[in-house]
Design a protein around this motif. Structure first.
Motif, PDB file in Angstrom:
ATOM      1  N   GLU A 154       0.735  -1.357  -0.228  1.00 28.73           N
ATOM      2  CA  GLU A 154      -0.053  -0.079  -0.073  1.00 28.73           C
ATOM      3  C   GLU A 154       1.076   1.053   0.335  1.00 28.73           C
ATOM      4  OE1 GLU A 154      -3.303   0.022  -0.914  1.00 28.73           O
ATOM      5  OE2 GLU A 154      -3.575  -2.343  -0.402  1.00 28.73           O
ATOM      6  N   TYR A 155       1.489   1.312   0.845  1.00 30.47           N
ATOM      7  CA  TYR A 155       2.794   2.582   1.157  1.00 30.47           C
ATOM      8  C   TYR A 155       3.506   2.972  -0.735  1.00 30.47           C
ATOM      9  CZ  TYR A 155       2.275   2.364   6.352  1.00 30.47           C
ATOM     10  OH  TYR A 155       1.486   2.730   6.302  1.00 30.47           O
ATOM     11  N   MET A 156       4.035   2.122  -0.841  1.00 37.55           N
ATOM     12  CA  MET A 156       4.608   1.912  -1.803  1.00 37.55           C
ATOM     13  C   MET A 156       4.322   1.876  -3.655  1.00 37.55           C
ATOM     14  SD  MET A 156       7.876   0.245  -0.884  1.00 37.55           S
ATOM     15  CE  MET A 156       9.607   0.789  -2.231  1.00 37.55           C
ATOM     16  N   GLN A 157       2.541   1.533  -3.421  1.00 42.70           N
ATOM     17  CA  GLN A 157       1.644   1.071  -4.513  1.00 42.70           C
ATOM     18  C   GLN A 157       2.054   0.355  -5.297  1.00 42.70           C
ATOM     19  OE1 GLN A 157      -1.983   3.170  -5.447  1.00 42.70           O
ATOM     20  NE2 GLN A 157      -1.497   2.298  -2.963  1.00 42.70           N
ATOM     21  N   LEU A 158       2.521  -0.868  -4.731  1.00 43.35           N
ATOM     22  CA  LEU A 158       3.471  -1.787  -5.820  1.00 43.35           C
ATOM     23  C   LEU A 158       1.857  -2.800  -6.685  1.00 43.35           C
ATOM     24  CD1 LEU A 158       6.167  -2.973  -2.959  1.00 43.35           C
ATOM     25  CD2 LEU A 158       5.836  -1.642  -5.167  1.00 43.35           C
TER      26      LEU A 158
END
Length: 262
Positions: A154-158
């Motif tokens: 979620e943080y890195m939108q992977l």
């Protein structure tokens, strides 16, 4: 009043490697990292990268902080009931993130077993509440279960989980020679470090220096580095909960908290 959030990348077995990160939120847009350790013993003052063969003493950890944290966010299954099989939270996380490589390992009687039971009891006795699916920030202090792989997605939108686990580099990059696997592993750790730095108010340099890709590190050192990054991820997820930017998947006996997509 400042808010304190403790993140714990908790080993599922007695004496396994763990990382701890303490965040402080005051009148800034981002939290500050104020303490980081590669073991429970190191957190309370003993300089070591390894844990002793004993259950963690979370009362000692809280005493070191000096007050009960608003949130303790842990990467370990937690439940008010015995855990011996796949839970609702596990199924829901796997349904949502399995295709991204972040399915959940099922808890068993032995793993995490007495370790999770011990931590649940200690944190409850310290005055924190277990954060079930209906937990709200206003009722803190809480302790909660989180899952770093999903938080990182979620943080890195992977589109797929980050391949940063040091001991899995042979699985990640089977077709590459050993030396190349090593450099790829370092690269992924640095990528995660950079992403987390963006979410913190102060530089990570005093806690986790940037790795030198030309230097040879021991696997134990890199594992400790990884554990501490995971602990920061746990703490940031707990911080997001306090900001109303997290959600729980699960039911009345299981809850895994994840950041809302932002």
């Amino acid at each position: 009043m400042p808010e304190f959030i403790l993140g714990i990348d908790a080993a599922w077995t007695v004496g396994g490697s763990s990382g701890l990160a303490l965040l402080k939120k005051e009148n800034t847009e981002s939290p500050s990292l104020i303490k980081l350790a590669a073991s429970y013993k190191e957190f309370v003052g003993e300089k070591t990268y390894t844990n002793q063969k004993a259950l963690p003493d979370l009362h000692q950890v809280i005493n070191e902080i000096g007050k009960i944290p608003h949130v303790v966010a842990l990467d370990i299954p937690l439940s008010p009931r015995p855990m011996t099989t796949y839970r609702a939270a596990d199924r829901q996380i796997t349904s949502r993130y399995g295709k991204k490589g972040a399915a959940v390992h099922s808890p068993t009687h032995d793993r995490p077993g007495k370790v999770a039971d011990h931590m649940f009891a200690q944190l409850s006795n310290a005055g924190l509440k277990w954060a079930g699916v209906d937990a709200i920030p206003e009722n803190a202090p809480y302790f909660m279960e989180v899952y770093p792989h999903v938080s990182i997605i979620e943080y890195m939108q992977l589109e797929y989980r980050l391949p940063y686990k040091v001991q899995k580099k042979g699985k990640y990059w089977k077709e590459y020679p050993q030396e190349e696997r090593y450099h790829l592993s370092i690269k992924q750790l640095l990528k995660l470090r950079a992403a987390l730095q963006l979410k913190l108010n102060h530089s990570l340099d005093d806690y986790l220096p940037v790795l030198d890709q030309e230097q040879k590190y021991k696997t134990s050192f890199l594992k400790a580095y990884e554990d501490q990054l995971d602990a920061i991820v746990c703490a940031l997820t707990g911080y997001d909960f306090l900001q109303g930017k997290a959600m729980a998947l699960g039911d009345e006996t299981s809850a895994i908290w994840i950041p809302n997509s932002i």
